[in-house]
Design a protein around this motif. Structure first.
Motif, PDB file in Angstrom:
ATOM      1  N   ILE A  75      31.754 121.402 -42.802  1.00 37.54           N
ATOM      2  CA  ILE A  75      30.904 121.581 -41.619  1.00 37.54           C
ATOM      3  C   ILE A  75      29.553 122.088 -42.095  1.00 37.54           C
ATOM      4  O   ILE A  75      29.426 123.239 -42.524  1.00 37.54           O
ATOM      5  CB  ILE A  75      31.553 122.559 -40.625  1.00 37.54           C
ATOM      6  N   GLU A  76      28.533 121.241 -42.035  1.00 35.61           N
ATOM      7  CA  GLU A  76      27.205 121.571 -42.545  1.00 35.61           C
ATOM      8  C   GLU A  76      26.176 121.763 -41.446  1.00 35.61           C
ATOM      9  O   GLU A  76      25.184 122.450 -41.638  1.00 35.61           O
ATOM     10  CB  GLU A  76      26.728 120.460 -43.497  1.00 35.61           C
ATOM     11  N   ARG A  77      26.397 121.122 -40.265  1.00 37.62           N
ATOM     12  CA  ARG A  77      25.396 121.126 -39.210  1.00 37.62           C
ATOM     13  C   ARG A  77      25.928 121.814 -37.962  1.00 37.62           C
ATOM     14  O   ARG A  77      27.142 121.894 -37.743  1.00 37.62           O
ATOM     15  CB  ARG A  77      24.964 119.684 -38.864  1.00 37.62           C
ATOM     16  N   ILE A  78      24.980 122.301 -37.127  1.00 31.47           N
ATOM     17  CA  ILE A  78      25.368 122.973 -35.901  1.00 31.47           C
ATOM     18  C   ILE A  78      26.054 122.003 -34.947  1.00 31.47           C
ATOM     19  O   ILE A  78      26.972 122.379 -34.209  1.00 31.47           O
ATOM     20  CB  ILE A  78      24.131 123.624 -35.246  1.00 31.47           C
ATOM     21  N   GLY A  79      25.651 120.742 -34.954  1.00 30.18           N
ATOM     22  CA  GLY A  79      26.283 119.758 -34.081  1.00 30.18           C
ATOM     23  C   GLY A  79      27.764 119.622 -34.360  1.00 30.18           C
ATOM     24  O   GLY A  79      28.566 119.458 -33.437  1.00 30.18           O
ATOM     25  N   GLN A  80      28.168 119.659 -35.638  1.00 31.29           N
ATOM     26  CA  GLN A  80      29.584 119.600 -35.974  1.00 31.29           C
ATOM     27  C   GLN A  80      30.324 120.833 -35.451  1.00 31.29           C
ATOM     28  O   GLN A  80      31.476 120.738 -35.014  1.00 31.29           O
ATOM     29  CB  GLN A  80      29.761 119.499 -37.491  1.00 31.29           C
ATOM     30  N   LEU A  81      29.660 121.970 -35.488  1.00 34.22           N
ATOM     31  CA  LEU A  81      30.294 123.204 -35.033  1.00 34.22           C
ATOM     32  C   LEU A  81      30.449 123.217 -33.520  1.00 34.22           C
ATOM     33  O   LEU A  81      31.460 123.700 -32.989  1.00 34.22           O
ATOM     34  CB  LEU A  81      29.448 124.399 -35.483  1.00 34.22           C
ATOM     35  N   VAL A  82      29.466 122.674 -32.789  1.00 31.26           N
ATOM     36  CA  VAL A  82      29.535 122.641 -31.328  1.00 31.26           C
ATOM     37  C   VAL A  82      30.688 121.754 -30.868  1.00 31.26           C
ATOM     38  O   VAL A  82      31.343 122.036 -29.854  1.00 31.26           O
ATOM     39  CB  VAL A  82      28.194 122.145 -30.749  1.00 31.26           C
ATOM     40  N   ALA A  83      30.999 120.703 -31.599  1.00 32.51           N
ATOM     41  CA  ALA A  83      32.059 119.774 -31.210  1.00 32.51           C
ATOM     42  C   ALA A  83      33.451 120.356 -31.385  1.00 32.51           C
ATOM     43  O   ALA A  83      34.416 119.808 -30.841  1.00 32.51           O
ATOM     44  CB  ALA A  83      31.928 118.478 -32.015  1.00 32.51           C
ATOM     45  N   MET A  84      33.592 121.469 -32.111  1.00 35.03           N
ATOM     46  CA  MET A  84      34.901 122.059 -32.348  1.00 35.03           C
ATOM     47  C   MET A  84      35.325 122.906 -31.152  1.00 35.03           C
ATOM     48  O   MET A  84      34.489 123.505 -30.473  1.00 35.03           O
ATOM     49  CB  MET A  84      34.870 122.927 -33.613  1.00 35.03           C
ATOM     50  N   PRO A  85      36.641 122.991 -30.864  1.00 34.91           N
ATOM     51  CA  PRO A  85      37.127 123.856 -29.773  1.00 34.91           C
ATOM     52  C   PRO A  85      36.867 125.329 -30.085  1.00 34.91           C
ATOM     53  O   PRO A  85      36.986 125.753 -31.243  1.00 34.91           O
ATOM     54  CB  PRO A  85      38.624 123.531 -29.689  1.00 34.91           C
ATOM     55  N   ARG A  86      36.545 126.107 -29.052  1.00 31.08           N
ATOM     56  CA  ARG A  86      36.130 127.484 -29.267  1.00 31.08           C
ATOM     57  C   ARG A  86      37.281 128.415 -29.638  1.00 31.08           C
ATOM     58  O   ARG A  86      37.105 129.319 -30.460  1.00 31.08           O
ATOM     59  CB  ARG A  86      35.434 128.018 -28.003  1.00 31.08           C
ATOM     60  N   ALA A  87      38.435 128.259 -29.029  1.00 28.81           N
ATOM     61  CA  ALA A  87      39.537 129.197 -29.271  1.00 28.81           C
ATOM     62  C   ALA A  87      39.979 129.207 -30.737  1.00 28.81           C
ATOM     63  O   ALA A  87      40.042 130.276 -31.357  1.00 28.81           O
ATOM     64  CB  ALA A  87      40.709 128.883 -28.348  1.00 28.81           C
ATOM     65  N   PRO A  88      40.254 128.065 -31.358  1.00 28.38           N
ATOM     66  CA  PRO A  88      40.596 128.106 -32.794  1.00 28.38           C
ATOM     67  C   PRO A  88      39.447 128.606 -33.664  1.00 28.38           C
ATOM     68  O   PRO A  88      39.663 129.263 -34.687  1.00 28.38           O
ATOM     69  CB  PRO A  88      40.948 126.647 -33.115  1.00 28.38           C
ATOM     70  N   LEU A  89      38.222 128.317 -33.243  1.00 27.67           N
ATOM     71  CA  LEU A  89      37.052 128.772 -34.001  1.00 27.67           C
ATOM     72  C   LEU A  89      36.962 130.302 -34.005  1.00 27.67           C
ATOM     73  O   LEU A  89      36.672 130.914 -35.034  1.00 27.67           O
ATOM     74  CB  LEU A  89      35.793 128.158 -33.396  1.00 27.67           C
ATOM     75  N   ALA A  90      37.218 130.907 -32.841  1.00 33.44           N
ATOM     76  CA  ALA A  90      37.172 132.362 -32.762  1.00 33.44           C
ATOM     77  C   ALA A  90      38.315 133.003 -33.526  1.00 33.44           C
ATOM     78  O   ALA A  90      38.149 134.063 -34.144  1.00 33.44           O
ATOM     79  CB  ALA A  90      37.209 132.799 -31.297  1.00 33.44           C
ATOM     80  N   ARG A  91      39.518 132.375 -33.505  1.00 32.52           N
ATOM     81  CA  ARG A  91      40.644 132.943 -34.246  1.00 32.52           C
ATOM     82  C   ARG A  91      40.419 132.884 -35.737  1.00 32.52           C
ATOM     83  O   ARG A  91      40.789 133.800 -36.471  1.00 32.52           O
ATOM     84  CB  ARG A  91      41.932 132.192 -33.889  1.00 32.52           C
ATOM     85  N   ARG A  92      39.797 131.824 -36.212  1.00 29.22           N
ATOM     86  CA  ARG A  92      39.634 131.636 -37.655  1.00 29.22           C
ATOM     87  C   ARG A  92      38.434 132.385 -38.218  1.00 29.22           C
ATOM     88  O   ARG A  92      38.510 132.988 -39.290  1.00 29.22           O
ATOM     89  CB  ARG A  92      39.486 130.129 -37.960  1.00 29.22           C
ATOM     90  N   PHE A  93      37.334 132.399 -37.478  1.00 26.20           N
ATOM     91  CA  PHE A  93      36.086 132.961 -38.007  1.00 26.20           C
ATOM     92  C   PHE A  93      35.634 134.228 -37.288  1.00 26.20           C
ATOM     93  O   PHE A  93      34.622 134.817 -37.674  1.00 26.20           O
ATOM     94  CB  PHE A  93      34.969 131.916 -37.943  1.00 26.20           C
ATOM     95  N   GLY A  94      36.329 134.645 -36.239  1.00 24.23           N
ATOM     96  CA  GLY A  94      35.940 135.846 -35.531  1.00 24.23           C
ATOM     97  C   GLY A  94      34.990 135.567 -34.374  1.00 24.23           C
ATOM     98  O   GLY A  94      34.426 134.476 -34.247  1.00 24.23           O
ATOM     99  N   ALA A  95      34.815 136.579 -33.532  1.00 23.69           N
ATOM    100  CA  ALA A  95      33.980 136.414 -32.332  1.00 23.69           C
ATOM    101  C   ALA A  95      32.500 136.370 -32.652  1.00 23.69           C
ATOM    102  O   ALA A  95      31.707 135.878 -31.845  1.00 23.69           O
ATOM    103  CB  ALA A  95      34.265 137.543 -31.341  1.00 23.69           C
TER     104      ALA A  95
END
Length: 403
Positions: A75-95
């Motif tokens: 994941i290099e760009r913000i667009g790729q990050l926006v497309a990811m679901p938020r709940a797994p993102l918060a569990r893996r990388f923190g709030a």
């Protein structure tokens, strides 16, 4: 509003990409600062995601560990990050990462707290004709000091360091700095401190401007005053200021006791008016020292008096005659002079502080108070207990003298 903030940041010289919302939250500005040719891009409402999609994830100002892990996952760009679901993102990388993303997309507010520099306090007096005498300088200082005191009172501060700058007509400024032990707005006291050092100013061909700059100031509220003489308390600050500005603040200090058995470690120097240090160490619940209910002893025990001044380093004695293991010396030579001891008291045994250095684990000093034929009283010690060789080499040292 967004355009004005962007222009202001560009004028300051920022070199980053930043998103700024106006008061209504309707428009976002995405700007690249630092070079004039970069320009400014204004994002209409609802287009933040498209504008940020091509930017690297480092632009979110997230934690470096999270950015590195995202790069490992491809994941290099913000667009790729926006497309990811938020709940797994918060569990893996923190709030924190999700918060940064929401702030960039205007979903969550990010208030800006501007750093407002403290305005320097200074008063200046310029002259139509240069002045060159001490009397003229003193006269104009008496005019400048009340203006300085007024400026300090309006700012709610007290001066700690004040610098007098005398601008000469040849372009070589003369500087004179005074320090104060406590914040002060006493104009008479400030004037006395500066006037005492006027002779340090070389006027040359003349001085065309005088300026007083407050180089350091601390908060100082309204000062109470006593109407009756018996209500006034003694303040040592003016005396300390007068001495420190005459002989140097590094030569003015007082001694503070330190909890240590080694004499040279049992004292420390502090500023004359510093409050006594308080032991803020909190002991644990299971600390056995909490069972001791006896009052704390002073670090300088009255039963073992110490000289008022110790030598900077203990000086070794020559031609010492003493019986082992516990007898004081009968005679010794110090700084080329022979001394015969007529009275002595001791020994006072001081053990090495093994928790500091391993070399002090077996170290022993036996201290004696001795008096010679001339009535001089000295404080000296023998290195070692006189029985075990590992405690010291039995050398004698002078550590101080009694008055």
């Amino acid at each position: 509003m967004a355009r004005r903030i962007v222009r202001l940041l560009a004028r300051i010289g920022f070199t980053a990409r930043i998103a700024i919302a106006d008061s209504a939250g309707a428009a976002w500005a995405l700007a690249r600062f630092g070079r004039a040719e970069d320009g400014v891009a204004i994002c209409p409402t609802g287009t933040q995601e498209a504008a940020l999609a091509a930017l690297p994830i480092a632009a979110l100002r997230a934690e470096p560990a999270a950015i590195e892990l995202l790069r490992r996952l491809g994941i290099e760009r913000i667009g790729q990050l926006v497309a990811m679901p938020r709940a797994p993102l918060a569990r893996r990388f923190g709030a924190a990462l999700v918060t940064r993303l929401d702030q960039a997309l205007a979903v969550r507010d990010e208030p800006l707290a501007p750093v407002i520099p403290v305005e320097a306090i200074a008063v200046v007096q310029r002259f139509a004709e240069p002045i060159a005498t001490a009397e003229a300088i003193e006269h104009w200082l008496a005019m400048l000091i009340p203006r300085l005191v007024t400026a300090l009172a309006e700012a709610g501060r007290g001066a700690r360091v004040v610098e007098l700058v005398a601008d000469r007509i040849d372009g070589v400024p003369q500087r004179l700095r005074i320090g104060l032990a406590r914040p002060s707005r006493d104009g008479a006291h400030l004037l006395r401190l500066i006037v005492r050092r006027i002779e340090e100013i070389a006027p040359g061909f003349g001085i065309d401007a005088l300026a007083l700059h407050v180089r350091r100031a601390d908060p100082l509220g309204a000062q109470p005053f006593a109407e009756r003489l018996e209500e006034r308390t003694t303040d040592l600050a003016p005396l300390v200021d007068a001495l420190a500005n005459r002989i140097g603040d590094h030569r003015l200090w007082r001694s503070r006791p330190v909890e240590s058995d080694v004499p040279e470690r049992a004292v420390a120097t502090v500023a004359p008016l510093d409050p006594p240090a308080q032991d803020m160490t909190k002991r644990k619940v299971d600390d056995v020292r909490q069972l001791d209910r006896s009052p704390e002893l002073h670090p300088w025990h009255h039963r073992w008096p110490r000289p008022v001044r110790l030598l900077r380093r203990p000086e070794q004695l020559d031609h010492v005659i003493a019986e082992l293991p516990d007898q004081p010396p009968r005679r010794f030579s110090w700084r080329g002079e022979m001394h015969r001891v007529v009275r002595a008291d001791g020994p006072e045994r001081v053990q090495g502080e093994w928790w500091r250095r391993a070399a002090e684990r077996h170290g022993v000093r036996d201290y004696f108070q001795v008096e010679d034929e001339a009535g001089q009283r000295f404080w000296l010690f023998r290195r070692g207990d006189g029985e075990r060789g590992e405690t010291g080499d039995l050398a004698w040292f002078m550590h101080g003298a009694f008055g």
